[in-house]
Write a protein that holds these residues in place. Structure first.
Motif, PDB file in Angstrom:
ATOM      1  N   PRO A 147     -13.699   2.974 -17.168  1.00 19.98           N
ATOM      2  CA  PRO A 147     -14.987   3.658 -17.298  1.00 19.98           C
ATOM      3  C   PRO A 147     -15.821   3.723 -16.017  1.00 19.98           C
ATOM      4  CG  PRO A 147     -14.979   1.582 -18.519  1.00 19.98           C
ATOM      5  CD  PRO A 147     -13.580   1.814 -18.042  1.00 19.98           C
ATOM      6  N   ALA A 148     -15.568   2.857 -15.064  1.00 21.63           N
ATOM      7  CA  ALA A 148     -16.363   2.865 -13.836  1.00 21.63           C
ATOM      8  C   ALA A 148     -15.749   3.734 -12.740  1.00 21.63           C
ATOM      9  CB  ALA A 148     -16.544   1.437 -13.326  1.00 21.63           C
ATOM     10  N   VAL A 149     -14.577   4.300 -12.993  1.00 19.45           N
ATOM     11  CA  VAL A 149     -13.902   5.114 -11.980  1.00 19.45           C
ATOM     12  C   VAL A 149     -14.310   6.573 -12.129  1.00 19.45           C
ATOM     13  CG1 VAL A 149     -11.648   5.953 -11.180  1.00 19.45           C
ATOM     14  CG2 VAL A 149     -11.954   3.531 -11.736  1.00 19.45           C
ATOM     15  N   ALA A 150     -14.834   7.138 -11.038  1.00 24.21           N
ATOM     16  CA  ALA A 150     -15.238   8.539 -11.048  1.00 24.21           C
ATOM     17  C   ALA A 150     -14.130   9.435 -10.522  1.00 24.21           C
ATOM     18  CB  ALA A 150     -16.491   8.727 -10.198  1.00 24.21           C
ATOM     19  N   ARG A 151     -13.434   8.992  -9.458  1.00 19.12           N
ATOM     20  CA  ARG A 151     -12.455   9.848  -8.808  1.00 19.12           C
ATOM     21  C   ARG A 151     -11.383   8.996  -8.163  1.00 19.12           C
ATOM     22  NH1 ARG A 151     -11.450  11.521  -3.748  1.00 19.12           N
ATOM     23  NH2 ARG A 151     -13.187  10.389  -2.840  1.00 19.12           N
ATOM     24  N   VAL A 152     -10.156   9.517  -8.185  1.00 22.87           N
ATOM     25  CA  VAL A 152      -9.027   8.864  -7.532  1.00 22.87           C
ATOM     26  C   VAL A 152      -8.327   9.913  -6.683  1.00 22.87           C
ATOM     27  CG1 VAL A 152      -6.769   7.779  -7.905  1.00 22.87           C
ATOM     28  CG2 VAL A 152      -8.707   7.152  -9.360  1.00 22.87           C
ATOM     29  N   GLN A 153      -8.015   9.543  -5.451  1.00 18.55           N
ATOM     30  CA  GLN A 153      -7.273  10.439  -4.563  1.00 18.55           C
ATOM     31  C   GLN A 153      -6.177   9.619  -3.914  1.00 18.55           C
ATOM     32  OE1 GLN A 153      -9.691  12.760  -1.894  1.00 18.55           O
ATOM     33  NE2 GLN A 153      -7.991  13.090  -0.500  1.00 18.55           N
ATOM     34  N   SER A 154      -4.968  10.178  -3.907  1.00 13.36           N
ATOM     35  CA  SER A 154      -3.844   9.425  -3.341  1.00 13.36           C
ATOM     36  C   SER A 154      -3.236  10.159  -2.159  1.00 13.36           C
ATOM     37  CB  SER A 154      -2.777   9.173  -4.405  1.00 13.36           C
ATOM     38  OG  SER A 154      -2.235  10.383  -4.867  1.00 13.36           O
ATOM     39  N   GLN A 155      -2.703   9.373  -1.239  1.00 13.69           N
ATOM     40  CA  GLN A 155      -1.922   9.883  -0.122  1.00 13.69           C
ATOM     41  C   GLN A 155      -0.583   9.157  -0.175  1.00 13.69           C
ATOM     42  OE1 GLN A 155      -5.153   8.430   0.882  1.00 13.69           O
ATOM     43  NE2 GLN A 155      -6.032  10.396   0.368  1.00 13.69           N
ATOM     44  N   ILE A 156       0.483   9.922  -0.241  1.00 17.09           N
ATOM     45  CA  ILE A 156       1.822   9.347  -0.319  1.00 17.09           C
ATOM     46  C   ILE A 156       2.345   9.153   1.105  1.00 17.09           C
ATOM     47  CG2 ILE A 156       4.194   9.744  -1.079  1.00 17.09           C
ATOM     48  CD1 ILE A 156       2.907  11.368  -3.424  1.00 17.09           C
ATOM     49  N   VAL A 157       2.875   7.978   1.365  1.00 17.17           N
ATOM     50  CA  VAL A 157       3.411   7.665   2.682  1.00 17.17           C
ATOM     51  C   VAL A 157       4.773   8.336   2.830  1.00 17.17           C
ATOM     52  CG1 VAL A 157       4.224   5.805   4.194  1.00 17.17           C
ATOM     53  CG2 VAL A 157       2.178   5.463   2.770  1.00 17.17           C
ATOM     54  N   MET A 158       4.912   9.137   3.870  1.00 13.95           N
ATOM     55  CA  MET A 158       6.171   9.823   4.135  1.00 13.95           C
ATOM     56  C   MET A 158       7.098   8.958   4.993  1.00 13.95           C
ATOM     57  SD  MET A 158       5.668  12.580   2.483  1.00 13.95           S
ATOM     58  CE  MET A 158       7.011  13.607   2.997  1.00 13.95           C
ATOM     59  N   ASP A 159       6.520   8.231   5.954  1.00  8.73           N
ATOM     60  CA  ASP A 159       7.289   7.393   6.865  1.00  8.73           C
ATOM     61  C   ASP A 159       6.325   6.367   7.447  1.00  8.73           C
ATOM     62  OD1 ASP A 159       9.377   6.408   8.388  1.00  8.73           O
ATOM     63  OD2 ASP A 159       9.248   7.973   9.923  1.00  8.73           O
ATOM     64  N   GLN A 160       6.869   5.293   7.962  1.00 10.87           N
ATOM     65  CA  GLN A 160       6.052   4.257   8.587  1.00 10.87           C
ATOM     66  C   GLN A 160       6.616   3.972   9.975  1.00 10.87           C
ATOM     67  OE1 GLN A 160       5.496   0.739   6.198  1.00 10.87           O
ATOM     68  NE2 GLN A 160       4.267  -0.253   7.758  1.00 10.87           N
ATOM     69  N   PRO A 161       6.197   4.775  10.989  1.00 12.51           N
ATOM     70  CA  PRO A 161       6.765   4.618  12.322  1.00 12.51           C
ATOM     71  C   PRO A 161       6.447   3.279  12.978  1.00 12.51           C
ATOM     72  CG  PRO A 161       5.352   6.569  12.193  1.00 12.51           C
ATOM     73  CD  PRO A 161       5.291   5.897  10.871  1.00 12.51           C
ATOM     74  N   LYS A 162       5.366   2.649  12.569  1.00 10.13           N
ATOM     75  CA  LYS A 162       5.042   1.311  13.078  1.00 10.13           C
ATOM     76  C   LYS A 162       4.908   0.396  11.873  1.00 10.13           C
ATOM     77  CE  LYS A 162       1.901  -1.396  15.892  1.00 10.13           C
ATOM     78  NZ  LYS A 162       0.737  -1.382  16.792  1.00 10.13           N
ATOM     79  N   ALA A 163       5.791  -0.584  11.833  1.00  6.22           N
ATOM     80  CA  ALA A 163       5.780  -1.530  10.709  1.00  6.22           C
ATOM     81  C   ALA A 163       4.559  -2.427  10.806  1.00  6.22           C
ATOM     82  CB  ALA A 163       7.060  -2.361  10.726  1.00  6.22           C
ATOM     83  N   ASN A 164       4.331  -3.171   9.740  1.00  3.18           N
ATOM     84  CA  ASN A 164       3.217  -4.113   9.733  1.00  3.18           C
ATOM     85  C   ASN A 164       3.343  -5.058  10.917  1.00  3.18           C
ATOM     86  OD1 ASN A 164       2.362  -2.983   7.308  1.00  3.18           O
ATOM     87  ND2 ASN A 164       3.560  -4.406   6.107  1.00  3.18           N
ATOM     88  N   ALA A 165       2.461  -4.920  11.850  1.00  2.00           N
ATOM     89  CA  ALA A 165       2.499  -5.746  13.054  1.00  2.00           C
ATOM     90  C   ALA A 165       1.609  -6.971  12.840  1.00  2.00           C
ATOM     91  CB  ALA A 165       2.003  -4.943  14.248  1.00  2.00           C
ATOM     92  N   GLY A 166       1.815  -7.961  13.661  1.00  3.73           N
ATOM     93  CA  GLY A 166       0.944  -9.118  13.619  1.00  3.73           C
ATOM     94  C   GLY A 166      -0.414  -8.794  14.218  1.00  3.73           C
ATOM     95  N   LEU A 167      -1.320  -9.729  14.114  1.00  3.87           N
ATOM     96  CA  LEU A 167      -2.659  -9.549  14.671  1.00  3.87           C
ATOM     97  C   LEU A 167      -2.581  -9.599  16.193  1.00  3.87           C
ATOM     98  CD1 LEU A 167      -4.708 -11.857  12.288  1.00  3.87           C
ATOM     99  CD2 LEU A 167      -4.552  -9.367  12.247  1.00  3.87           C
ATOM    100  N   PRO A 168      -3.480  -8.890  16.862  1.00  3.69           N
ATOM    101  CA  PRO A 168      -3.505  -8.954  18.325  1.00  3.69           C
ATOM    102  C   PRO A 168      -4.017 -10.331  18.756  1.00  3.69           C
ATOM    103  CG  PRO A 168      -5.328  -7.611  17.521  1.00  3.69           C
ATOM    104  CD  PRO A 168      -4.492  -7.981  16.330  1.00  3.69           C
ATOM    105  N   LEU A 169      -3.296 -10.968  19.633  1.00  3.56           N
ATOM    106  CA  LEU A 169      -3.649 -12.304  20.104  1.00  3.56           C
ATOM    107  C   LEU A 169      -3.913 -12.268  21.601  1.00  3.56           C
ATOM    108  CD1 LEU A 169      -0.911 -14.299  18.172  1.00  3.56           C
ATOM    109  CD2 LEU A 169      -3.326 -14.073  17.567  1.00  3.56           C
ATOM    110  N   GLY A 170      -5.132 -12.652  21.962  1.00  4.72           N
ATOM    111  CA  GLY A 170      -5.486 -12.773  23.388  1.00  4.72           C
ATOM    112  C   GLY A 170      -5.203 -11.561  24.113  1.00  4.72           C
TER     113      GLY A 170
END
Length: 151
Positions: free
Chosen positions: A128-151
């Protein structure tokens, strides 16, 4: 935190299952020194935990999408109710609150497009609290989940 700590964190971001021996060799420290540093960073909460990265395709999860959710109103009860729903949905692997048009951004993994459609049509939109939903489908992931930037 010194340069050796940053090197330790970078190594664990790349490969969290490193043994103490391997970590010590990588840092040019004894295994016990490497273990103490890792334990200190864990105790300080800098290292928040360890996880295995699973291959979605090998698990039959062929569709990744980002789903924006806009709420009808902005109050604590609606937000809590929506977040309880999100907590019950195993397809939702991450959820963020946002500024801008959307209130939430969900990262979801589904078996196929029909499963994504069912998630949106049967679980998210009926809330009941949702007004709108919009989705984007991932076609490819050229950069995988990288770690956090350190220093």
């Amino acid at each position: 935190m010194d340069a050796t700590d940053l090197k330790l964190l970078a190594a664990l971001q790349r490969r969290a299952d490193m043994t103490t021996q391997e970590l010590g060799e990588h840092l040019n420290l004894s295994p016990s020194q490497a273990a103490r540093r890792r334990a200190r960073l864990e105790a300080q909460g800098v290292i928040a935990g360890y996880r295995a990265r699973l291959d979605p395709a090998r698990l039959g999860l062929d569709v990744q999408a980002f789903v924006e959710v806009q709420m009808t109103a902005h109050n604590a009860d609606d937000a809590a109710s929506f977040l309880r729903l999100v907590g019950t949905l195993p397809q939702v692997v991450a959820c963020w609150t946002l500024t801008g048009d959307a209130d939430y951004l969900l990262r979801v993994w589904c078996d196929d497009l029909a499963a994504l459609n069912a998630l949106i049509q049967n679980r998210l939109l009926p809330h009941p609290a949702v007004a709108r939903v919009q989705s984007q489908i991932v076609m490819d992931q050229p950069k995988a989940n990288a770690g956090l930037p350190l220093g």
